[in-house]
Design an enzyme around this catalytic site. Structure first.
Site, mmCIF file in Angstrom:
data_model
loop_
_atom_site.group_PDB
_atom_site.id
_atom_site.type_symbol
_atom_site.label_atom_id
_atom_site.label_comp_id
_atom_site.label_asym_id
_atom_site.label_seq_id
_atom_site.Cartn_x
_atom_site.Cartn_y
_atom_site.Cartn_z
ATOM 1 N N CYS A 135 0.837 -1.195 0.000
ATOM 2 C CA CYS A 135 0.000 0.000 0.000
ATOM 3 C C CYS A 135 0.874 1.249 0.000
ATOM 4 O O CYS A 135 1.432 1.619 1.047
ATOM 5 C CB CYS A 135 -0.921 -0.005 1.224
ATOM 6 S SG CYS A 135 -1.863 1.513 1.395
ATOM 7 N N CYS A 138 -0.440 4.123 2.198
ATOM 8 C CA CYS A 138 -0.236 3.916 3.644
ATOM 9 C C CYS A 138 1.232 4.124 4.045
ATOM 10 O O CYS A 138 1.506 4.675 5.107
ATOM 11 C CB CYS A 138 -0.613 2.498 4.066
ATOM 12 S SG CYS A 138 -2.088 1.843 3.321
ATOM 13 N N ASP A 139 2.158 3.662 3.218
ATOM 14 C CA ASP A 139 3.544 3.543 3.685
ATOM 15 C C ASP A 139 4.567 4.416 2.971
ATOM 16 O O ASP A 139 5.738 4.415 3.351
ATOM 17 C CB ASP A 139 3.990 2.068 3.569
ATOM 18 C CG ASP A 139 3.175 1.175 4.505
ATOM 19 O OD1 ASP A 139 2.700 1.682 5.539
ATOM 20 O OD2 ASP A 139 3.008 -0.013 4.195
#
Ligand code: NAP
Length: 315
Positions: A135, A138-139
């Site tokens: 992701c 997200c990261d």
């Protein structure tokens, strides 16, 4: 017995939310059960460019989904956050069972979607969240100014690789062939991005490091040559993002009477009927040729309309 809803929808991605909107507008008593965040896979998509009518610069998956959720709730759809771990789908009253209790309905729409396929290399699990991710939204910020590798060659891999160039110093796409699967328009943008590089005909064999990802072995599938990539000494780590397609979220339906294909996707007819009367499937969980927000939303609308018809015929 608990309340019997007209429709219980499992999953609040584009398919589930579109189904909720149509069921709510049809005045069916409707419940959407979602275990995590609304949006499914587009909850982690940075840019939505191809949903018809979506011309807002910078529209992201979460911003589009937020409006879908609001629209659904406007029409009286109930929501619950819960994890369903068993289902009884045969008969006039269907049951979705969780650790908290059970939800009963005359019809069920399965809109549980799909999830990222693991890269399939050695030590992958050990480095999840320690350098290996699925992701970018997200990261990505963990890799500000670091080097990042993206595995895959489809739309997701190339789009997310471009997104990652906003954070990482250098992004290299590792693809198992010498040609991308991604749409030509996406490829054109990618080839113009001077922070984006490509490693063709290659697969990741193994990831390693001392607690954090700092080395990996990549194999050239044409020559068999193995290359070890080490993190830059000053960095001490790098990131690997996997975008090599998806697997269906259908485990809880195994052995429960609903037909699944050999990969676990649910076959339906054009009106989203599964093999069980009153049970419909919509979105990425279906056997289909194009998994997009627009096709998921269309499936949801059709499934809800068919629930109304099914309930009408029951009475
Ligand atoms: P995808 O289109 O199935 O592409 C998967 C990619 O991963 C392919 O390039 C494939 O290689 C590679 N791959 C598969 N298994 C592999 C393995 N074991 N090892 C190494 N590489 C492997 O998946 P996706 O990119 O996630 O897209 C899924 C669907 O969503 C598609 O329909 C796509 O069009 C859609 N999508 C659309 C957009 C958009 O329109 N903006 C954005 C994201 C996703 P090969 O090419 O060699 O098979």
């Amino acid at each position: 017995m608990s309340k019997i809803y007209d429709v219980v929808i499992l999953g609040a991605g584009p398919a589930g939310l579109a189904a909720g909107l149509y069921a709510g507008r049809s005045r069916l008593s409707t419940l959407i059960v979602e275990k995590g965040k609304d949006g499914g896979q587009i909850a982690i998509t940075d840019e939505i460019e191809n949903y018809p009518g979506q011309t807002v610069e910078g529209e992201s998956g979460p911003s589009l989904i937020e409006r879908m959720t609001q629209q659904c709730e406007k029409f009286g759809v109930e929501r619950v956050s819960d994890v369903i771990n068993d289902v009884v789908l045969e008969g006039d009253v269907k049951k979705l069972i969780s650790a908290k209790g059970e939800y009963c309905a005359k019809t069920v729409i399965i809109a549980t979607g799909a999830f990222s396929r693991p890269i399939g290399c050695k030590n992958e699990k050990e480095f999840m969240g320690k350098g290996v991710s699925y992701c970018a939204t997200c990261d990505a910020n963990f890799f500000e100014d670091f080097e990042v590798y993206v595995v895959g060659g489809g739309d997701s891999a190339v789009e997310e690789a471009m997104y990652l160039t906003k954070f990482a110093r250098k992004v290299t796409v590792i693809h198992r062939r010498d040609e991308l699967r991604a749409a030509k328009s996406i490829q054109e943008k990618a080839f113009k991005n001077d922070k984006l590089f490509f490693m063709w005909d290659s697969v990741v064999e193994e990831v390693n490091g001392d607690g954090i990802l700092s080395s990996m072995t990549v194999k050239n599938v044409k020559t068999g040559e193995l290359t070890t990539i080490e993190a830059d000494e000053d960095d001490g780590m790098f990131g690997v993002f996997g975008f090599i397609g998806t697997l269906p979220n259908s485990k809880i339906f195994e052995g429960k009477g609903v037909e699944l294909d050999e990969r676990g996707y649910i076959p339906t007819d054009a009106d989203m009927h599964t093999n069980i009367p009153g049970v419909f499937a919509a979105g990425d969980i279906r056997v289909k040729s194009l998994r997009q927000v627009v096709t998921a939303a269309a499936d949801g609308a059709i499934a809800a309309t068919q629930c109304e018809k099914y309930i009408g015929e029951m009475e």
